[in-house]
Design an enzyme around this catalytic site. Structure first.
Site, PDB file in Angstrom:
ATOM      1  NE  ARG A 126       5.372  -3.480  -4.468  1.00 34.30           N
ATOM      2  CZ  ARG A 126       4.055  -3.563  -4.270  1.00 34.30           C
ATOM      3  NH1 ARG A 126       3.555  -3.381  -3.061  1.00 34.30           N
ATOM      4  NH2 ARG A 126       3.228  -3.833  -5.272  1.00 34.30           N
ATOM      5  CE  LYS A 175      -2.342  -3.991  -6.397  1.00 32.49           C
ATOM      6  NZ  LYS A 175      -0.958  -4.401  -6.749  1.00 32.49           N
ATOM      7  CG  ASP A 186      -0.163   2.143  -5.740  1.00 32.65           C
ATOM      8  OD1 ASP A 186      -1.336   1.780  -5.936  1.00 32.65           O
ATOM      9  OD2 ASP A 186       0.549   1.687  -4.820  1.00 32.65           O
ATOM     10  N   GLY A 221       0.870  -1.178   0.000  1.00 36.37           N
ATOM     11  CA  GLY A 221       0.000   0.000   0.000  1.00 36.37           C
ATOM     12  C   GLY A 221       0.908   1.230   0.000  1.00 36.37           C
ATOM     13  CB  ALA A 222       1.011   4.199  -2.215  1.00 36.76           C
TER      14      ALA A 222
HETATM   15  O1  MRU Z   1       0.534  -3.855  -4.563  1.00 36.98           O
HETATM   16  P1  MRU Z   1      -0.048  -3.102  -3.390  1.00 36.98           P
HETATM   17  O2  MRU Z   1      -0.891  -3.936  -2.498  1.00 36.98           O
HETATM   18  O3  MRU Z   1       1.024  -2.320  -2.667  1.00 36.98           O
HETATM   19  O4  MRU Z   1      -0.994  -2.049  -4.094  1.00 36.98           O
HETATM   20  C1  MRU Z   1      -1.744  -1.189  -3.293  1.00 36.98           C
HETATM   21  C2  MRU Z   1      -2.717  -0.382  -4.044  1.00 36.98           C
HETATM   22  O5  MRU Z   1      -2.803  -0.429  -5.256  1.00 36.98           O
HETATM   23  C3  MRU Z   1      -3.553   0.558  -3.238  1.00 36.98           C
HETATM   24  O6  MRU Z   1      -4.797   0.727  -3.833  1.00 36.98           O
HETATM   25  C4  MRU Z   1      -2.849   1.914  -3.191  1.00 36.98           C
HETATM   26  O7  MRU Z   1      -1.538   1.774  -2.705  1.00 36.98           O
HETATM   27  C5  MRU Z   1      -3.574   2.887  -2.358  1.00 36.98           C
HETATM   28  S1  MRU Z   1      -3.245   2.605  -0.683  1.00 36.98           S
HETATM   29  C6  MRU Z   1      -3.855   3.716   0.341  1.00 36.98           C
END
Ligand code: MRU
Length: 345
Positions: free
Chosen positions: A88, A248, A237, A46-47
């Site tokens: 990442r 995502k 993200d 999650g970002a």
């Molecule tokens: O691959 P992830 O689980 O890190 O991806 C997360 C997402 O795509 C979330 O929707 C995004 O980070 C928003 S989090 C507040």
């Protein structure tokens, strides 16, 4: 209340998101390499959560550098930053947080190495606390868009688990609306292939007592067609200067379905997710993840050996498909380029 991430007793402690919802276990990292591994393997994801964790990893790595000589310290410090930045590629919060840590060290380069270590720890804790406060404010701003009785679809996990904790971004809006007594119902996409929706969003909402119905990703259009979805709220993200938004994988398809059905499509994200250096979404790097996430489910193969697999973890939703972007500084509407510029004034 669970803690997504903490800096405690000189260690970074994380709830292991790869084990949820079946087991609520924590991992402790006492060196920056383990923090980087936790980000890479998605024990934390999650970002905003990635950004906060990386900042703590930088502080932890700096603490463990043994020299008192600034130049030697700084060169090791930069290696630590590079190592954490390589985990990442898509979520810009990672690079934003590391830059903040670098600038804290740089500004204090005339102090002793010990004092810089202390400043770095304080900076990481400030990034953590700010993120929690920002999400609360964002939730307050965004809940204005939610009406009593709304059914809201969300994708992936943009909750406490995806941030420093407590509220989250898209789920922050949902949680505040719920706290305000609005009777809302959530549809959570399971979010193939890593199942953040089924494993994490469903877990958070059930824990909070917010009505949630879990669906597989390919059911979203069906429920929109039946008129069951009033709004869609997702996180982000990386948002480009023109409002194009990486989130995502599957978010882009949802935005097209939303347009077809006339459903408002909202992004909730803090300013730390906006990359004003990037003019549009085509320049956002998209992470390609391990094919095993697609060919296997819970460690068990479900696809034939040797099949070619694609596994882009994110896609980009063009600004024309977005109704509004909810931030801690207010809600911006098209044209997003102007609104985003205004946010950074
Ligand atoms: O691959 P992830 O689980 O890190 O991806 C997360 C997402 O795509 C979330 O929707 C995004 O980070 C928003 S989090 C507040």
């Amino acid at each position: 209340m669970f803690k997504t991430v903490e800096y405690k007793n000189g260690k970074v402690r994380l709830i292991d998101q790869t084990r949820l919802p079946l087991e609520e276990v924590y991992v402790e990292c006492d060196n920056y390499q383990d923090v980087a591994k936790a980000i890479k393997t998605m024990q934390v994801r999650g970002a905003p959560a990635i950004g906060v964790t990386a900042a703590m990893g930088v502080a932890l790595g700096a603490k463990n550098i043994s020299t008192k000589n600034f130049d030697k310290f700084y060169s090791e410090f930069l290696n630590i930053c590079d190592h954490l930045a390589s985990t990442r590629p898509t979520a810009v919060n990672l690079f934003w947080a590391i830059e903040r840590m670098k600038s804290a060290a740089e500004k204090n380069r005339n102090g002793s190495v010990e004092s810089i270590k202390d400043i770095l720890k304080k900076e990481a804790l400030k990034i953590y606390e700010d993120d929690i406060a920002i999400n609360r404010t964002m939730g307050m701003n965004g809940q204005e868009l939610i009406e009593d009785g709304d059914t809201i679809l969300t994708h992936c996990n943009a909750g406490a688990l995806a941030t420093a904790g407590e509220y989250g971004t898209a789920l922050g809006v949902i949680k505040v609306a719920h706290e305000k007594g609005k009777k809302i119902k959530i549809y959570a996409d399971e979010t193939r292939p890593f199942l953040q929706g089924a494993r994490l969003t469903a877990w958070e909402l059930v824990k909070e007592g917010i009505p949630v119905r879990l669906i597989t990703d390919n059911m979203a259009g069906y429920f929109m067609g039946k008129g069951e979805i009033d709004k869609i709220i997702v996180g982000a993200d990386r948002i480009a200067a023109n409002g194009d938004t990486a989130n995502k994988i599957g978010t882009y398809s949802l935005s097209i379905l939303a347009k077809e059905h006339g459903i408002p499509f909202y992004i909730a994200a803090p300013l730390s997710t906006i990359d004003i250096k990037i003019t549009d979404g085509s320049k956002i790097p998209i992470e390609e993840r391990n094919p095993q996430e697609v060919t296997h489910l819970s460690g068990k193969r479900i696809a034939p050996e040797g099949v070619e697999v694609a596994n882009p973890a994110f896609d980009v939703t063009p600004n024309k498909n977005i109704t509004a972007i909810i931030t801690e500084k207010g809600i911006i509407k098209p044209p997003f380029a102007d609104g985003i510029k205004g946010l950074f004034k």
